[in-house]
Enzyme design. Structure first.
Site, PDB file in Angstrom:
ATOM      1  N   TYR A 198      -2.014  -1.243  10.641  1.00  0.00           N
ATOM      2  CA  TYR A 198      -2.059  -1.307   8.983  1.00  0.00           C
ATOM      3  C   TYR A 198      -0.569  -0.913   8.361  1.00  0.00           C
ATOM      4  CZ  TYR A 198      -3.736  -1.242   4.041  1.00  0.00           C
ATOM      5  OH  TYR A 198      -4.216  -1.285   2.646  1.00  0.00           O
ATOM      6  N   SER A 208       0.631  -1.039  -0.069  1.00  0.00           N
ATOM      7  CA  SER A 208       0.013  -0.021   0.018  1.00  0.00           C
ATOM      8  C   SER A 208       1.020   1.414   0.096  1.00  0.00           C
ATOM      9  CB  SER A 208      -0.845   0.091   1.501  1.00  0.00           C
ATOM     10  OG  SER A 208      -1.466   1.200   1.442  1.00  0.00           O
TER      11      SER A 208
HETATM   12  P1  NAD Z   1     -11.286  -6.298  -0.091  1.00  0.00           P
HETATM   13  O1  NAD Z   1     -12.146  -6.225   1.393  1.00  0.00           O
HETATM   14  O2  NAD Z   1     -12.346  -6.023  -0.974  1.00  0.00           O
HETATM   15  O3  NAD Z   1     -10.573  -7.839  -0.137  1.00  0.00           O
HETATM   16  C1  NAD Z   1     -10.115  -8.343   0.756  1.00  0.00           C
HETATM   17  C2  NAD Z   1      -9.843  -9.906   0.331  1.00  0.00           C
HETATM   18  O4  NAD Z   1      -9.303 -10.433   1.647  1.00  0.00           O
HETATM   19  C3  NAD Z   1     -11.249 -10.620   0.674  1.00  0.00           C
HETATM   20  O5  NAD Z   1     -11.217 -11.360  -0.395  1.00  0.00           O
HETATM   21  C4  NAD Z   1     -11.356 -11.200   1.711  1.00  0.00           C
HETATM   22  O6  NAD Z   1     -12.364 -12.138   1.977  1.00  0.00           O
HETATM   23  C5  NAD Z   1      -9.985 -11.524   1.944  1.00  0.00           C
HETATM   24  N1  NAD Z   1      -9.548 -11.758   3.293  1.00  0.00           N
HETATM   25  C6  NAD Z   1      -9.904 -10.932   4.555  1.00  0.00           C
HETATM   26  N2  NAD Z   1      -9.361 -11.735   5.519  1.00  0.00           N
HETATM   27  C7  NAD Z   1      -9.122 -12.879   5.249  1.00  0.00           C
HETATM   28  C8  NAD Z   1      -8.337 -13.916   5.882  1.00  0.00           C
HETATM   29  N3  NAD Z   1      -8.265 -14.049   7.366  1.00  0.00           N
HETATM   30  N4  NAD Z   1      -8.007 -15.011   5.257  1.00  0.00           N
HETATM   31  C9  NAD Z   1      -8.540 -15.148   4.019  1.00  0.00           C
HETATM   32  N5  NAD Z   1      -8.678 -13.999   3.001  1.00  0.00           N
HETATM   33  C10 NAD Z   1      -9.136 -13.010   3.834  1.00  0.00           C
HETATM   34  O7  NAD Z   1     -10.268  -5.378   0.116  1.00  0.00           O
HETATM   35  P2  NAD Z   1      -9.217  -4.793  -1.254  1.00  0.00           P
HETATM   36  O8  NAD Z   1      -9.405  -3.262  -1.045  1.00  0.00           O
HETATM   37  O9  NAD Z   1      -9.592  -5.334  -2.180  1.00  0.00           O
HETATM   38  O10 NAD Z   1      -7.775  -5.120  -0.712  1.00  0.00           O
HETATM   39  C11 NAD Z   1      -6.857  -5.983  -0.919  1.00  0.00           C
HETATM   40  C12 NAD Z   1      -5.677  -5.755  -0.458  1.00  0.00           C
HETATM   41  O11 NAD Z   1      -5.171  -4.736  -1.322  1.00  0.00           O
HETATM   42  C13 NAD Z   1      -5.505  -5.660   0.862  1.00  0.00           C
HETATM   43  O12 NAD Z   1      -4.022  -6.086   1.501  1.00  0.00           O
HETATM   44  C14 NAD Z   1      -5.259  -3.904   1.082  1.00  0.00           C
HETATM   45  O13 NAD Z   1      -4.643  -3.782   2.196  1.00  0.00           O
HETATM   46  C15 NAD Z   1      -4.547  -3.634  -0.287  1.00  0.00           C
HETATM   47  N6  NAD Z   1      -4.859  -2.287  -0.489  1.00  0.00           N
HETATM   48  C16 NAD Z   1      -6.043  -1.778  -0.724  1.00  0.00           C
HETATM   49  C17 NAD Z   1      -6.472  -0.569  -1.234  1.00  0.00           C
HETATM   50  C18 NAD Z   1      -7.851   0.039  -1.469  1.00  0.00           C
HETATM   51  O14 NAD Z   1      -7.660   1.335  -1.522  1.00  0.00           O
HETATM   52  N7  NAD Z   1      -8.576  -0.537  -1.596  1.00  0.00           N
HETATM   53  C19 NAD Z   1      -5.012   0.508  -1.271  1.00  0.00           C
HETATM   54  C20 NAD Z   1      -4.084  -0.024  -1.194  1.00  0.00           C
HETATM   55  C21 NAD Z   1      -3.694  -1.303  -0.728  1.00  0.00           C
END
Ligand code: NAD
Length: 265
Positions: A160, A147
């Site tokens: 985080y 991130s």
């Molecule tokens: P999201 O909530 O849409 O997806 C998260 C995924 O992780 C889901 O499939 C969920 O079921 C899974 N998950 C959560 N806990 C779990 C566990 N204990 N075991 C197995 N699976 C688990 O979130 P997202 O926004 O798509 O985020 C995905 C990644 O991208 C994360 O690591 C997040 O930190 C990172 N990220 C997101 C953003 C953003 O703006 N959305 C920005 C930077 C980084």
């Protein structure tokens, strides 16, 4: 020149791929002919419908394993199951992640442990079990979804930010260890991506603050993002495909920002 990523027949594990960024990454890989092991939480019927639809659309093998990424034994089983099913693991995308927002002195202990477990320790466990397979193949690609918070901080997101900085450090250390083994390890550091969760926040914040959704996006959600535009899934997928293809062979130990200029400030 048309770029051919030449990924047909490869096999990938994408953690946290039942929604958001992980689901988009798994879809992009399947479209390139990569067999994919999905993972994550959610409604079982929806997960199965999405899995079957992706397999039908792309013609590759798409499997699902429900490992809880906070449980090391289940992570080991996820990697072993993918290896058994596909006979190889070429690509590991460590993506699963969760968030909790609170002041440090009020941060619940169990939330700290959960975020460190899912966002950081799972990257170690999945990598640990995938590396012997990749070393045996003489080739492998690991992409860690960190991130912008892997490089800079915001208040109230201590667990985080600590976890994501840890992911960037772990990425570098692992890359050095396996640099001679045909394996690359990189991190992608996105700014804000418009996932379903973020979309919900826009509506909620507009109602709470009594301002338009457009103002919420520009002044609240994208306050730190100079270009005032959400990062798109395709932009992340394009970077990931580059890294996992032969084009990325010399690119390792790096953390790539896709953040509209956030971390330049
Ligand atoms: P999201 O909530 O849409 O997806 C998260 C995924 O992780 C889901 O499939 C969920 O079921 C899974 N998950 C959560 N806990 C779990 C566990 N204990 N075991 C197995 N699976 C688990 O979130 P997202 O926004 O798509 O985020 C995905 C990644 O991208 C994360 O690591 C997040 O930190 C990172 N990220 C997101 C953003 C953003 O703006 N959305 C920005 C930077 C980084």
């Amino acid at each position: 020149m048309a770029i051919n990523y030449r990924l047909e027949g490869h096999a990938a594990v994408v953690t946290g791929s039942t929604s958001g960024i992980g689901q988009a990454m798994a879809g992009a890989l399947a479209e390139q002919g990569v067999n994919v092991m999905l993972n994550g939480f959610g409604d079982a019927a929806k997960i199965e419908a999405d899995r079957a639809a992706l397999a039908a659309r792309t013609g590759v093998q798409v499997l699902f394993h429900g490992a809880d990424m906070s449980k090391p034994a289940q992570i080991a089983d996820l990697i072993a199951t993918a290896h058994k099913a596909f006979g190889r693991i070429d690509i590991l995308v460590n993506n699963a992640g969760v968030q909790h927002v609170a002041a440090v002195d009020e941060f619940p202990d169990e939330k700290w442990d959960q975020i460190i477990g899912i966002n950081l320790s799972s990257v170690f466990h999945a990598t640990k079990h995938a590396l012997p397979v990749m070393k045996g193949q003489g080739r492998g690609r690991i992409v860690n979804i960190a991130s912008a918070h892997g490089l800079v901080a915001s208040p109230f997101k201590s667990a985080y930010v600590a976890a994501k900085h840890g992911v960037v450090g772990f990425t570098k250390s692992t890359a050095l260890e396996v640099a001679r083994a045909g394996i690359t390890v990189n991190a992608i550091c996105p700014g804000y991506v418009k996932t379903p969760l973020v979309e919900m926040q826009i509506g909620d914040q507009a109602r709470t603050r009594g301002i338009s959704p457009e103002r919420v996006v520009e002044e609240v959600i994208l306050a730190a993002q100079p270009n005032k535009a959400f990062v798109e899934y395709d932009q992340l997928a394009g970077m990931m495909l580059y890294l996992v293809s032969d084009l990325g062979a010399s690119t390792t130990g790096a953390a790539y920002t896709i953040d509209g200029g956030w971390t330049a400030a």
